[in-house]
Design an enzyme around this catalytic site. Sequence first.
Site, short mmCIF file in Angstrom:
data_model
loop_
_atom_site.label_atom_id
_atom_site.label_comp_id
_atom_site.label_asym_id
_atom_site.label_seq_id
_atom_site.Cartn_x
_atom_site.Cartn_y
_atom_site.Cartn_z
N HIS A 117 31.29 44.13 35.45
CA HIS A 117 29.98 43.48 35.31
C HIS A 117 29.34 43.28 36.68
O HIS A 117 30.05 43.26 37.70
CB HIS A 117 30.15 42.10 34.66
CG HIS A 117 30.99 41.19 35.49
ND1 HIS A 117 32.37 41.24 35.46
CD2 HIS A 117 30.66 40.26 36.42
CE1 HIS A 117 32.84 40.37 36.33
NE2 HIS A 117 31.83 39.76 36.94
N HIS A 147 26.99 43.89 42.83
CA HIS A 147 28.09 44.85 42.87
C HIS A 147 28.90 44.73 41.57
O HIS A 147 28.70 43.77 40.81
CB HIS A 147 29.03 44.56 44.05
CG HIS A 147 29.73 43.24 43.90
ND1 HIS A 147 29.18 42.07 44.36
CD2 HIS A 147 30.89 42.90 43.29
CE1 HIS A 147 30.00 41.07 44.05
NE2 HIS A 147 31.04 41.55 43.39
O1 3AM Z 1 32.25 40.36 40.81
P1 3AM Z 1 32.10 38.91 40.59
O2 3AM Z 1 30.88 38.33 41.25
O3 3AM Z 1 32.23 38.49 39.18
O4 3AM Z 1 34.05 35.75 41.54
C1 3AM Z 1 34.34 36.62 42.61
C2 3AM Z 1 33.47 37.85 42.60
O5 3AM Z 1 33.38 38.27 41.27
C3 3AM Z 1 35.70 37.21 42.41
O6 3AM Z 1 35.69 38.35 43.25
C4 3AM Z 1 34.36 38.83 43.36
C5 3AM Z 1 34.00 38.99 44.81
O7 3AM Z 1 34.07 37.75 45.46
N1 3AM Z 1 36.77 36.30 42.76
C6 3AM Z 1 36.75 35.32 43.66
N2 3AM Z 1 37.94 34.68 43.68
C7 3AM Z 1 38.73 35.29 42.77
C8 3AM Z 1 40.07 35.12 42.33
N3 3AM Z 1 40.84 34.18 42.84
C9 3AM Z 1 37.98 36.33 42.17
N4 3AM Z 1 38.48 37.13 41.22
C10 3AM Z 1 39.77 36.90 40.86
N5 3AM Z 1 40.53 35.93 41.38
#
Ligand code: 3AM
Length: 175
Positions: free
Chosen positions: A124, A42
């Site tokens: 991304h 996603h």
């Molecule tokens: O889209 P990606 O996979 O890069 O890393 C987590 C994931 O990112 C991010 O939210 C997405 C869905 O889980 N994520 C997790 N904790 C987070 C936080 N505290 C976060 N992004 C920002 N702050």
Amino acid sequence: MKKHRLFFALWPDDATRNTLEEFCGNAIADCGGNHVKPENFHITLRFLGQVNFTSNRCLRKAAARAHGEPVKLMLDRLGFWSGPQVLWLGANKVPDTLLRLAVNINTELGECGFKPEDRPFRPHVTLARQVTKPPESPSISPLEWTATHFVMVESDTRPEGVRYKVLEKWPLTER
Ligand code: 3AM
């Protein structure tokens, strides 16, 4: 009260998901980290964190107000972030429609008490985590994906790994 870990995202249709898996398979296999399951691919628009029932309702109303146009993406760039140790797929040219959608969502979220994120928006698709070296080549066969909706997702961390559940989706329409 039970809280839910939520985020907004662009969610690939099955055909795009399969192409993502096909085009990125070699890079993912070579990188050595923990591979993200294709069903979890996603693009995060905004991470919300733990949200209670009342905020959840406000968030859904905010999402319904946040207008966006279809987002035509050309995913043509493999990248690596050494801090979070992530291998990702992104676009050399991020479309304005995507930037505007993220801004609109963030603006509407203000009504629910969520401040815009401090860190810059770097759209991304995370392909693998715990990656310790950059990909051998940043180039990849370009993959076209036109996102026609955005979604609210619940993230559920289980012993066998994270599971994402799409809770609701909103269309992206031409003005
Ligand atoms: O889209 P990606 O996979 O890069 O890393 C987590 C994931 O990112 C991010 O939210 C997405 C869905 O889980 N994520 C997790 N904790 C987070 C936080 N505290 C976060 N992004 C920002 N702050």
